[in-house]
Design an enzyme around this catalytic site. Structure first.
Site, short mmCIF file in Angstrom:
data_model
loop_
_atom_site.label_atom_id
_atom_site.label_comp_id
_atom_site.label_asym_id
_atom_site.label_seq_id
_atom_site.Cartn_x
_atom_site.Cartn_y
_atom_site.Cartn_z
N CYS A 21 7.54 -4.42 15.41
CA CYS A 21 7.23 -3.46 16.48
C CYS A 21 5.81 -3.74 16.95
CB CYS A 21 7.39 -2.04 15.97
SG CYS A 21 9.04 -1.77 15.28
N GLU A 45 0.83 -1.20 0.00
CA GLU A 45 0.00 0.00 0.00
C GLU A 45 0.87 1.25 0.00
OE1 GLU A 45 -4.07 -1.26 2.21
OE2 GLU A 45 -2.43 -0.77 3.56
N CYS A 93 7.03 -6.56 6.77
CA CYS A 93 8.21 -5.98 7.40
C CYS A 93 8.99 -7.07 8.11
CB CYS A 93 7.82 -4.89 8.40
SG CYS A 93 9.26 -4.05 9.09
N CYS A 102 -0.49 6.15 10.09
CA CYS A 102 0.79 5.53 10.42
C CYS A 102 0.57 4.19 11.09
CB CYS A 102 1.55 6.35 11.46
SG CYS A 102 2.17 7.86 10.86
N CYS A 147 2.58 -1.89 15.61
CA CYS A 147 2.48 -1.63 14.17
C CYS A 147 1.79 -2.78 13.45
CB CYS A 147 3.89 -1.41 13.60
SG CYS A 147 3.93 -1.27 11.81
N CYS A 204 3.43 8.66 1.19
CA CYS A 204 4.05 7.72 2.13
C CYS A 204 4.28 6.41 1.36
CB CYS A 204 3.10 7.54 3.31
SG CYS A 204 3.75 6.47 4.57
#
Ligand code: SAH
Ligand code: SF4
Length: 433
Positions: A141, A117, A137, A405, A144, A130
């Protein structure tokens, strides 16, 4: 466990990109030198390759052409030759959503079916794209959503630049393709004796679309590498993509308008500064080992002090180009007055030209944290401001379309808490000593 890879950090388990089914190669994402080579391999005479490369570059990155057939100042025969070997190579747009606050999100699908995305956030004086660097990933974290995905693979330069191209397409920000080509052409002779469209090139970097187009007034003015993925675990591809984005003959975004965010891949930070040279943002999020180990687990490998000294050494950081410290505000986790004071102390200790971005936590299905109260966030911000360090609170954008975010995740799989924990443990095994 020693981490394999070029420079200590492990890039990621790589799933190789299969060749396209039609055997063609994407022009998008090739560097200027690679483009020239590719053109020669395809049968373009060596003497012409540089000029053809400039033309192709200009059509793709300045005019936004999506089809080889649109390269109007290249002869039909040459276009046919190019089309036998290449495609321009935009990613496919699977969905395009618009938030009530104007934020836009695109889900893109690449040649092998993988998806990522990217998000566009318009503001009064700027528009920020962004951009994602990986499918999923490598890291995990705890706050996230992207971190909950199984990592699939790194994005290629074409796929990273492709996100910028798709955003420009959707925002209508290419010069009018039907405008006259090359108002003031440079004459470049090709190999044959006649004078035809193959003999006309333009001056790279010059506006080719006629007077009705200027680069001013564009909506897309800034890029942040803050989408899915850890950009410094995909260093080469991110670097090569950003070099294309910054190239003055094409997209031409200044390095001052590009920010790369890292969760703290310390060994790659100096290279990011020297080889890319964009602004640096660091996802700090906590000031004690205990809390940062918990919420940003890469901290177990590269601790806070090591990270901050790498920031102090970051090439190009100064008072005019500050390092941004991102700090997600998690209720009763990292939002006490003492944390704010400690943050100030650390910034001073390392003499960092810093600003702090306070990001209220954006929840997602299954997240275990809560957002700090507005009063807490504002008190935290005041403490930092009072120490003379800028600490604005970021307004969440695009939450209604899961575009804020940390809310990006390309697949809609539903995962249980146990599965989340299992994935977190599996990822940590990959890279923590
Ligand atoms: N991997 C890179 C860049 C992508 S994340 C990094 O971690 O820096 C972009 C920013 O959003 C990071 O600061 C990240 O920590 C933050 N973020 C992640 N999840 C979030 C959430 N749920 N709420 C608010 N911010 C979040
Ligand atoms: Fe990866 Fe950044 Fe999310 Fe951490 S915050 S899991 S590094 S995308």
């Amino acid at each position: 466990m020693q981490i394999p890879g070029l420079v200590d950090p492990k890039p990621v388990p790589r799933k190789p990109m299969p060749a396209r089914a039609d055997g063609k190669r994407a022009l998008l994402g090739l560097s200027k030198a690679q483009l020239r080579e590719a053109l020669i391999e395809a049968g373009i005479p060596e003497k012409q390759a540089k000029m053809r490369g400039q033309q192709v570059w200009h059509w793709i990155y300045h005019r936004g052409a999506t089809e080889i057939d649109a390269f109007a100042n290249i002869s039909k025969d040459t276009r046919a030759l190019l089309a036998q070997h290449f495609v321009v190579g935009r990613p496919e747009v699977v969905t395009a959503q618009v938030s009530t606050d104007g934020t836009r999100k695109w889900l893109l699908r690449f040649d092998d079916g993988e998806e990522a995305e990217c998000v566009f956030i318009p503001d009064a004086y700027r528009g920020t794209l962004c951009v994602s660097s990986q499918v999923g990933c490598t890291l995990n974290c705890r706050f996230c959503f992207t971190g909950t995905m199984k990592l699939v693979r790194n994005l290629t330069p074409a796929e990273i630049v492709g996100q910028v191209m798709v955003a420009r397409d959707a925002l209508g920000e290419w010069p009018n393709a039907s405008a006259p080509v090359a108002p003031r052409p440079t004459v470049v002779a090709d190999d044959d004796d006649d004078f035809d469209d193959d003999d006309v090139a333009w001056i790279p970097g010059q506006n080719q679309a006629g007077s009705n187009y200027t680069s001013d007034g564009r909506m897309l003015t800034n890029i942040v590498m803050m989408g899915m993925g850890e950009p410094l675990y995909n260093f080469e591809n991110v670097r090569d993509a950003l070099q294309i984005v910054m190239d003055g003959d094409g997209l031409g975004l200044s390095k001052r308008r590009i920010t790369l965010s890292t969760s703290g891949v310390v060994p790659m930070m100096a290279r990011a500064g020297t080889e890319i040279g964009v602004n640096l943002a660091v996802s700090l999020h906590a000031v004690t080992k205990e809390i940062r180990d918990e919420i940003v687990p890469i901290n177990k490998k590269y601790g806070i002090e090591e990270l901050l000294s790498a920031c102090a050494d970051y090439p190009g950081a100064n008072n005019a180009r500050r390092i941004t410290f991102e700090y997600v505000m998690l209720k009763d986790k990292n939002d006490r007055d003492e944390d704010a004071h400690e943050l100030v102390r650390l910034i001073r200790k390392y003499r960092l030209p810093a600003k702090v971005n306070l990001i209220p936590f954006n929840p997602w299905p299954g997240s275990i944290y809560e957002t700090s109260t507005p009063e807490r966030v504002s008190r935290f911000s005041d403490i930092i401001f009072q120490a003379g360090i800028s600490a604005p609170v970021r307004r969440p954008r695009g939450r209604d379309i899961m575009a804020a975010c940390g809310q990006l995740k390309s697949s809609s799989e539903k995962i249980t808490r146990a599965e989340l924990d299992r994935r977190a443990a599996e990822k940590e095994d990959l890279w923590v000593d």
